[in-house]
Design an enzyme around this catalytic site. Structure first.
Site, PDB file in Angstrom:
ATOM      1  N   THR A  77       4.479   5.188 -13.450  1.00 30.85           N
ATOM      2  CA  THR A  77       3.968   5.577 -14.769  1.00 30.85           C
ATOM      3  C   THR A  77       4.853   5.433 -15.920  1.00 30.85           C
ATOM      4  O   THR A  77       6.066   5.585 -15.500  1.00 30.85           O
ATOM      5  CB  THR A  77       3.254   6.605 -14.517  1.00 30.85           C
ATOM      6  OG1 THR A  77       4.102   7.759 -14.448  1.00 30.85           O
ATOM      7  CG2 THR A  77       2.001   6.954 -13.602  1.00 30.85           C
ATOM      8  N   ALA A  90       0.920  -1.165   0.056  1.00 34.87           N
ATOM      9  CA  ALA A  90       0.040   0.186   0.006  1.00 34.87           C
ATOM     10  C   ALA A  90       0.904   1.158  -0.035  1.00 34.87           C
ATOM     11  O   ALA A  90       1.293   1.422   1.011  1.00 34.87           O
ATOM     12  CB  ALA A  90      -0.932   0.175   1.378  1.00 34.87           C
ATOM     13  N   GLU A 106      -2.123   7.207  -2.100  1.00 33.25           N
ATOM     14  CA  GLU A 106      -3.053   7.794  -1.454  1.00 33.25           C
ATOM     15  C   GLU A 106      -3.773   8.589  -1.932  1.00 33.25           C
ATOM     16  O   GLU A 106      -3.458   9.095  -3.367  1.00 33.25           O
ATOM     17  CB  GLU A 106      -2.219   8.388  -0.344  1.00 33.25           C
ATOM     18  CG  GLU A 106      -1.434   7.811   0.744  1.00 33.25           C
ATOM     19  CD  GLU A 106      -0.657   8.301   2.007  1.00 33.25           C
ATOM     20  OE1 GLU A 106       0.083   7.710   2.463  1.00 33.25           O
ATOM     21  OE2 GLU A 106      -0.823   9.656   1.587  1.00 33.25           O
ATOM     22  N   PRO A 107      -5.002   8.846  -1.494  1.00 35.88           N
ATOM     23  CA  PRO A 107      -5.908  10.156  -2.314  1.00 35.88           C
ATOM     24  C   PRO A 107      -5.190  11.210  -2.791  1.00 35.88           C
ATOM     25  O   PRO A 107      -5.353  11.751  -3.841  1.00 35.88           O
ATOM     26  CB  PRO A 107      -6.827  10.202  -1.537  1.00 35.88           C
ATOM     27  CG  PRO A 107      -6.950   9.139  -0.475  1.00 35.88           C
ATOM     28  CD  PRO A 107      -5.621   8.637  -0.188  1.00 35.88           C
ATOM     29  N   GLU A 160       3.127   0.383 -10.837  1.00 42.18           N
ATOM     30  CA  GLU A 160       4.747   0.205 -10.609  1.00 42.18           C
ATOM     31  C   GLU A 160       5.407   1.269 -11.473  1.00 42.18           C
ATOM     32  O   GLU A 160       6.566   0.929 -11.824  1.00 42.18           O
ATOM     33  CB  GLU A 160       5.031  -1.266 -11.435  1.00 42.18           C
ATOM     34  CG  GLU A 160       4.003  -2.383 -10.879  1.00 42.18           C
ATOM     35  CD  GLU A 160       4.794  -3.073  -9.693  1.00 42.18           C
ATOM     36  OE1 GLU A 160       5.972  -2.842  -9.435  1.00 42.18           O
ATOM     37  OE2 GLU A 160       4.071  -3.724  -8.996  1.00 42.18           O
ATOM     38  N   ILE A 179      -7.447  -2.590 -36.362  1.00 40.86           N
ATOM     39  CA  ILE A 179      -7.461  -3.584 -37.473  1.00 40.86           C
ATOM     40  C   ILE A 179      -8.847  -4.415 -37.774  1.00 40.86           C
ATOM     41  O   ILE A 179      -9.163  -4.401 -38.986  1.00 40.86           O
ATOM     42  CB  ILE A 179      -6.472  -4.573 -37.435  1.00 40.86           C
ATOM     43  CG1 ILE A 179      -4.941  -3.691 -37.579  1.00 40.86           C
ATOM     44  CG2 ILE A 179      -6.221  -5.742 -38.569  1.00 40.86           C
ATOM     45  CD1 ILE A 179      -3.617  -4.454 -37.528  1.00 40.86           C
ATOM     46  N   LEU A 180      -9.449  -4.778 -36.564  1.00 40.15           N
ATOM     47  CA  LEU A 180     -10.444  -5.423 -36.599  1.00 40.15           C
ATOM     48  C   LEU A 180     -11.590  -4.769 -36.794  1.00 40.15           C
ATOM     49  O   LEU A 180     -12.886  -5.156 -37.035  1.00 40.15           O
ATOM     50  CB  LEU A 180     -10.372  -6.655 -35.434  1.00 40.15           C
ATOM     51  CG  LEU A 180      -9.394  -7.453 -35.497  1.00 40.15           C
ATOM     52  CD1 LEU A 180      -9.395  -8.268 -34.249  1.00 40.15           C
ATOM     53  CD2 LEU A 180      -9.501  -8.696 -36.580  1.00 40.15           C
ATOM     54  N   GLY A 182       0.304  10.130  -5.582  1.00 45.52           N
ATOM     55  CA  GLY A 182       0.416   9.088  -6.387  1.00 45.52           C
ATOM     56  C   GLY A 182       1.891   8.864  -6.701  1.00 45.52           C
ATOM     57  O   GLY A 182       2.626   8.128  -6.033  1.00 45.52           O
TER      58      GLY A 182
END
Length: 330
Positions: A309, A55, A58-59, A307, A281-282, A62
């Site tokens: 940015t 952990a 936090e809010p 992990e 492509i599809l 980052g």
């Protein structure tokens, strides 16, 4: 790394939900004492399935870990933790569904910045830590991502990762950061698995339509689809080679912080581009839920975020190559 690629080729969310030491265990392995490694990691070798998480976020914090607000105050032979953590992978499984633990980053001295950041092992069943909610996410939906609230959560003195004595430098923080040298190649391998699944699916779809990829021709003689497909393959192979290099160095005890960030940055960007191109492509079918490529595109993006940015890992790469400090290149 090969096994992680294969598991993520199936479903990255399910891979992340598998029992094991995970990121929390990696933190203990990277920064824990010999006694802590035995005490906290031996449980994963037997018995019922167990999980461990870490952990950090936090809010209001980052990528800038120096802004962590969760506090750890020493009270006799215990640490008392208070704060809120978000986006903790496997947090619910570690604390509520198994005899696992979560490694919580907290500050023992806000005025010290990063030097005040330490990691504390919070066991399942510890009073004062609660799972407030589980996040609803764009992708990797099978993986639980928890918000944790710590209110006067007391952990034993020797549950601080590393030595119980608080160092006056940032060495303790650097030790915990070494966790990412091991886990970033794993994230990259997971991204490669997702990207490979998308590429193989597109190839099969093209084969069914009688569209063959013609290798060995000049670029000017290729169709747009052929050029796009070959670029997808080259992105994947470059990411795989960087990942294997970082893993190879880790296996041999070599310092790989540059290579781990290079692998993570390349693979996160590559899988994002590969899966988006697969959807393109599809066409409308690729964008619909009739095919799996839209799921892979959603699952892929997290590899470019957690992990560290894309931007954070690129800064790490630049600092290592240019020899600049974080203050000189931020």
């Amino acid at each position: 790394m090969v096994s992680i690629e294969e598991l993520s080729w199936g479903d990255a969310g399910i891979y992340l939900s598998m029992a094991g030491p995970g990121l929390g265990g990696a933190a203990v392995a990277a920064a824990g004492t010999a006694e802590q490694k035995t005490r906290f990691l031996s449980r994963f070798r037997s018995g019922k399935p167990k999980w461990a998480g870490m952990a950090i976020t936090e809010p209001g914090c980052g990528s800038d870990s120096s802004a962590i607000q969760t506090t750890a105050t020493r009270d006799g032979d215990h640490w008392v933790l208070n704060g809120t953590k978000i986006f903790c992978t496997a947090g619910h499984k570690a604390l509520m569904e198994s005899e696992g633990f979560v490694v919580v980053w907290a500050t023992v001295d806000k005025s010290a910045g990063r030097a005040g950041i330490k990691a504390f092992i919070v066991e399942h069943g510890t009073p004062g830590i609660t799972v407030a909610k589980l996040e609803h996410k764009l992708g990797i939906r099978a993986s639980d991502t928890a918000m944790l609230i710590l209110e006067d959560c007391r952990v034993p003195l020797d549950n601080i990762l590393g030595s119980p004595e608080i160092p006056k430098t940032a060495e303790g923080f650097k030790g915990v950061m070494a966790t990412f040298d091991a886990t970033r190649p794993a994230v990259a391998a997971s991204a490669i698995g997702i990207g490979r699944a998308a590429i193989e699916f597109v190839r099969e779809a093209l084969d069914k339509e009688g569209v063959a990829i013609r290798y060995g021709l000049a670029t000017s003689k290729l169709t747009a689809v052929e050029r796009d497909f070959m670029e997808m393959e080259s992105l994947l192979q470059a990411a795989r080679l960087l990942t294997w290099r970082a893993a190879w160095m880790m296996d041999r005890g070599m310092r790989n912080n540059l290579e781990a960030s290079m692998a993570k940055a390349k693979a996160g960007l590559a899988v994002t581009q590969i899966t988006q191109k697969a959807v393109e492509i599809l066409g409308p079918l690729g964008y619909s839920r009739s095919l799996l490529v839209e799921k892979w595109m959603r699952d892929a993006k997290i590899n470019d975020i957690f992990e560290g940015t894309q931007q954070i890992n690129m800064m790490i790469v630049a600092r290592r190559i240019l020899g600049y400090s974080s203050r000189e290149l931020s």
